[in-house]
Motif scaffolding. Structure first.
Motif, PDB file in Angstrom:
ATOM      1  N   LEU A  15      25.311  -0.212 -83.807  1.00 56.92           N
ATOM      2  CA  LEU A  15      25.419  -0.399 -81.982  1.00 56.92           C
ATOM      3  C   LEU A  15      26.803  -0.523 -81.530  1.00 56.92           C
ATOM      4  N   LEU A  16      27.772  -0.901 -82.453  1.00 57.89           N
ATOM      5  CA  LEU A  16      29.147  -0.769 -82.192  1.00 57.89           C
ATOM      6  C   LEU A  16      29.821   0.657 -82.334  1.00 57.89           C
ATOM      7  N   GLU A  17      29.074   1.403 -83.443  1.00 58.10           N
ATOM      8  CA  GLU A  17      29.587   2.790 -83.416  1.00 58.10           C
ATOM      9  C   GLU A  17      29.211   3.620 -82.365  1.00 58.10           C
ATOM     10  N   VAL A  18      27.848   3.344 -81.830  1.00 58.87           N
ATOM     11  CA  VAL A  18      27.534   4.185 -80.570  1.00 58.87           C
ATOM     12  C   VAL A  18      28.511   3.729 -79.407  1.00 58.87           C
ATOM     13  N   LEU A  19      28.766   2.483 -79.233  1.00 59.91           N
ATOM     14  CA  LEU A  19      29.378   2.077 -78.115  1.00 59.91           C
ATOM     15  C   LEU A  19      30.832   2.574 -78.253  1.00 59.91           C
ATOM     16  N   VAL A  20      31.382   2.780 -79.436  1.00 61.95           N
ATOM     17  CA  VAL A  20      32.918   3.545 -79.479  1.00 61.95           C
ATOM     18  C   VAL A  20      32.700   4.914 -79.089  1.00 61.95           C
ATOM     19  N   ALA A  22      30.362   6.430 -77.143  1.00 60.20           N
ATOM     20  CA  ALA A  22      30.416   6.344 -75.517  1.00 60.20           C
ATOM     21  C   ALA A  22      31.578   6.193 -75.175  1.00 60.20           C
ATOM     22  N   GLN A  23      32.485   5.328 -75.437  1.00 57.25           N
ATOM     23  CA  GLN A  23      33.740   5.163 -74.709  1.00 57.25           C
ATOM     24  C   GLN A  23      34.501   6.236 -75.050  1.00 57.25           C
ATOM     25  N   TRP A  30      31.826  14.561 -73.883  1.00 57.12           N
ATOM     26  CA  TRP A  30      30.844  14.875 -74.955  1.00 57.12           C
ATOM     27  C   TRP A  30      31.092  16.114 -75.823  1.00 57.12           C
TER      28      TRP A  30
END
Length: 166
Positions: A15-20, A22-23, A30
Motif C-alpha cells: 500500500l505504501l509503495e502504491v501511494l508513493v 501515485a505521488q 504516469w
C-alpha cells in the motif's frame, strides 16, 4: 513472526509503495513513472549480473586459498534480495534494491552482518555424510579462523567457541 503479522506487513508495504508511485506519477506523469520503473528494473538486472559475477569470482578465489568466504556468501544473499527488489515495481523497493546491489553499500552491510552475526555452514564428509557447523562471533575473537590439519585426517578449528541455546 506469525502469518498474520507477515501478511499485514506485506500488505502495508504494498500500500505504501502504491501511494508513493501515485505521488510520483502526480508530479511527473504516469508515462514517465512507468518508464522510470522499467528503466530501474533493467539497470538492476545489469547490476545484478555484473556484481554477481564479481562476487562469485571472489568467493571462488577465497575457497581455493582455503579461506572461509563468509563475506562473499552474505553478499551473494544480498545480491539475490537486491535483484528481486529491483524487478518489483516501486521506488521504495528500488532504493533498497540499489543499496543491496551497489558494491560500496553492499560490502559495508555484509561486513557488519558477518561481524555481528552467525555464519552456519554444511560441509560434506568423506563417506557421504554431512556436518553442520555454526560459527558465532565471540567477544574479541575471530570466529572464522583457519582449520588446522593435524595430518591424521581430522581437521581442528582453533579458537574460542560459545554455545547459545535458544
Amino acid at each position: 513472526m506469525s502469518f498474520g503479522r507477515i501478511f499485514f506487513f506485506i500488505f502495508g508495504f504494498a500500500l505504501l509503495e502504491v501511494l508513493v508511485l501515485a505521488q510520483v506519477a502526480g508530479l511527473i506523469g504516469w508515462p514517465i513513472t512507468i518508464v522510470a520503473t522499467v528503466a530501474t528494473a533493467l539497470l538492476g538486472s545489469y547490476l545484478f549480473r555484473s556484481q554477481g559475477l564479481a562476487t562469485w569470482t571472489r568467493l571462488n578465489q577465497k575457497m581455493q586459498q582455503g579461506e572461509m568466504p563468509g563475506q562473499e556468501m552474505v553478499e551473494g544473499i544480498m545480491l539475490l534480495l537486491g535483484g528481486a527488489l529491483l524487478i518489483t515495481p516501486g521506488f521504495i523497493t528500488d532504493a533498497v534494491g540499489f543499496a543491496l546491489l551497489l558494491p560500496g553499500s553492499r560490502r559495508m552491510l555484509a561486513r557488519k552482518a558477518v561481524e555481528k552475526g552467525t555464519l552456519q555452514t554444511f560441509s560434506s564428509m568423506q563417506g557421504g555424510g554431512f556436518t553442520y557447523t555454526s560459527y558465532t562471533r565471540t567477544q574479541g575473537g575471530n570466529p572464522f579462523q583457519q582449520p588446522v590439519d593435524r595430518n591424521d585426517g581430522h581437521v581442528t578449528i582453533e579458537g574460542e567457541a560459545r554455545r547459545e541455546d535458544k
